[in-house]
Design a protein around this motif. Structure first.
Motif, PDB file in Angstrom:
ATOM      1  N   UNK A 178       0.793  -1.226   0.000  1.00  0.00           N
ATOM      2  CA  UNK A 178       0.000   0.000   0.000  1.00  0.00           C
ATOM      3  C   UNK A 178       0.824   1.274   0.000  1.00  0.00           C
ATOM      4  N   UNK A 179       0.331   2.266  -0.762  1.00  0.00           N
ATOM      5  CA  UNK A 179       0.815   3.640  -0.655  1.00  0.00           C
ATOM      6  C   UNK A 179      -0.356   4.455  -0.120  1.00  0.00           C
ATOM      7  N   UNK A 195       1.571  13.387  11.388  1.00  0.00           N
ATOM      8  CA  UNK A 195       0.815  12.447  12.219  1.00  0.00           C
ATOM      9  C   UNK A 195       0.420  11.214  11.403  1.00  0.00           C
ATOM     10  N   UNK A 196      -0.145  11.456  10.207  1.00  0.00           N
ATOM     11  CA  UNK A 196      -0.610  10.337   9.372  1.00  0.00           C
ATOM     12  C   UNK A 196       0.575   9.536   8.829  1.00  0.00           C
ATOM     13  N   UNK A 197       1.684  10.220   8.520  1.00  0.00           N
ATOM     14  CA  UNK A 197       2.887   9.520   8.035  1.00  0.00           C
ATOM     15  C   UNK A 197       3.356   8.493   9.067  1.00  0.00           C
ATOM     16  N   UNK A 246       4.000   6.574   0.453  1.00  0.00           N
ATOM     17  CA  UNK A 246       2.868   7.466   0.224  1.00  0.00           C
ATOM     18  C   UNK A 246       2.798   7.873  -1.237  1.00  0.00           C
ATOM     19  N   UNK A 247       1.586   8.153  -1.665  1.00  0.00           N
ATOM     20  CA  UNK A 247       1.362   8.784  -2.961  1.00  0.00           C
ATOM     21  C   UNK A 247       1.046  10.253  -2.695  1.00  0.00           C
ATOM     22  N   UNK A 271      11.722   6.124   6.162  1.00  0.00           N
ATOM     23  CA  UNK A 271      12.017   5.163   5.103  1.00  0.00           C
ATOM     24  C   UNK A 271      10.817   4.839   4.236  1.00  0.00           C
ATOM     25  N   UNK A 272       9.920   5.810   4.056  1.00  0.00           N
ATOM     26  CA  UNK A 272       8.741   5.589   3.212  1.00  0.00           C
ATOM     27  C   UNK A 272       9.032   6.020   1.779  1.00  0.00           C
TER      28      UNK A 272
END
Lengths: 330, 330
Positions: free
Chosen positions: A113-114, A127-129, A140-141, A167-168
């Motif tokens: 998932x991204x 926060x969401x990261x 993430x996208x 590391x995302x």
């Protein structure tokens, strides 16, 4: 079946009602036919969606047909919610991200998932990261612009810094391009506006020296980097000619761009991209399953590149480096 | 010495005062040093110009050095005056065009002229077009947008119709690109904004079916068509996929684009352009003599293309077709 596709979108089957009244851009679903729903945004049908957007079993069948072993799924960009009030955007993206998590769980190791983050609010974004990292998202996208602001703006540095530390991986996808200078019908937003906006986004990240400041970042661009393939040779020459350009850049554009990844969604010109950006930087991206997607990515590579080892890099090796996963994962 | 350069700018050595008071954008000259002048626009130095902008003898020496037998000269784009009141724009462009005529006369057959027309006023444009034709101009240079409006807009059809009837070549040059999504220093307007705007202009002319309606038109784009090289494969695929796109186009984008000409000012990627747009459609363009110009166009072709016959086409044959001149002319 070995391909890794980093550009594939999902949409939740349903959306909760907004807890706030009259939230601009909050989506809802309505029935269309036995295998389609309409997604309604601001009172209008934004798109008629196949149930493959949320039916994992059907997606897995298509993946088999397409030769894709691992699909990296991300939200349909109109769900980014950058244009929504901050609290509503946070609520919507948490919901969307949780849905993606459920899709990944259902896929039995065949999806990663991204997530998406509300970049109009850096505190909520961080926060969401952190939440995405804890939940096991690959990355993430993000949009190619945030409400019209270029990605390289100083305002977004906190986001890139955090993504780097966590590391995302970051997948930059075209969204809401400038349309004033594009003549014609609505689909031209995707056909001409998208690649133009992604190209300017890549250029803006070069201009901001992002990859020099955070060399560990892993960033990929949708649509093969869009028009960036045309901009780069001129940017490289501008770097040699204009002192104001070379003084502003920590290294030449040519060096910086070979640290980015680019998906293969260009329908043609893949040879040219491989030469320009490096054979190590191209990754399959199909835009599954919207109207305009690449239906046979593996064959496209086979027809384009004779060298089997090179094809293997584009099919899976490069993607593994972008996603930081081992062969065991996919 | 056989090359024909279709992209080379001139600036008059002086400008008359405007007959109207306080005309926005009306240029004037001030001394800088023994071989430079500053062009002042709206109270600011717009650019410091070498006297080669108006000294034909010096230009002819440079042409010899560059291997250029015929230089097709056109105004510096900031002189287009699209943003000026109509009567002042007419006055300024008549003056500029008359200066170009004088430069051409002084060149002893080594230059041809492209004039400019006040496209914010179609009546004045047609008037000046007829005058240019009578004066022996090879064609006109126009902007990649007219005050932000795409070139394919119905409003400009009368211009293209008249140019077609008069047999005037059209050179589309980047001007005042959208800058909202470009991050960084002022030269990036030329480095990134220019190719983006030219690319969208070429796309807009495809979208408007101009070459289908007026197959006799001869149109060339500056900067190798800019980002159009990246947009085209996606436009071609969009034509196959979206009914709204294919219904709007009289023929596929691939067919239309091979009727346009493109200059070689891309510093790299010429191979790719020749394949995409056709070997018959590329023409030398140097942007002489601004900071960012191609200094050795003939050698660039020699290094890029091994085939001598092909080089000859790019060096002069294609230009002759664009300009509709015979070998006797250059």
């Amino acid at each position: 079946v070995t391909g890794i596709d980093i550009h594939a979108h999902v949409v939740p089957a349903t959306f909760p009602a907004s807890v706030r009244a009259d939230v601009t851009g909050w989506p809802s679903m309505e029935a269309h036919d036995s295998c389609h729903r309409n997604i309604i945004i601001d009172g209008k049908v934004y798109r008629t969606l196949s149930d493959k957007c949320w039916t994992i079993s059907k997606r897995l069948e298509d993946m088999d047909r397409m030769g894709i072993a691992l699909q990296v799924i991300s939200p349909m960009p109109e769900l980014f919610a950058y244009w929504m009030d901050h609290a509503s955007a946070r609520d919507l993206l948490r919901y969307v991200n949780d849905q993606i998590l459920a899709f990944v769980a259902e896929s039995n190791g065949k999806m990663l998932g991204l997530g998406a983050v509300p970049l109009q609010d850096l505190d909520l974004t961080l926060e969401e990261l952190h939440r995405l990292k804890e939940l096991g998202f690959a990355g993430v996208e993000i949009g190619s612009n945030i409400n019209g602001e270029p990605l390289g703006s100083a305002r977004f540095k906190a986001f890139f810094k955090a993504a780097n530390e966590l590391g995302l991986a970051i997948f930059v996808h075209a969204v809401r391009p400038a349309m004033e200078r594009i003549l014609g019908h609505k689909p031209l937003q995707q056909v001409l506006g998208y690649p133009t906006d992604v190209g300017l986004a890549a250029a803006a990240l070069v201009s901001s020296n992002l990859m020099v400041q955070f060399p560990g970042l892993r960033i990929a661009f949708s649509h093969g980097g869009g028009t960036f393939a045309s901009l780069l040779p001129r940017y490289a020459e501008g770097y040699r000619v204009f002192p104001a350009v070379s003084e502003a850049l920590a290294t030449s554009p040519e060096i910086q761009v070979r640290r980015f990844f680019y998906d293969t969604l260009v329908f043609d010109s893949l040879h040219y991209l491989a030469q320009l950006f490096g054979e190590s930087q191209l990754i399959i991206g199909t835009d599954y399953l919207f109207a305009f997607h690449e239906k046979d990515p593996i064959n496209r590579l086979r027809e384009t590149f004779a060298d089997e080892r090179l094809r293997e890099r584009l099919t899976c090796d490069n993607a593994r480096r972008f996603l930081k996963i081992s062969e065991a994962n996919a």
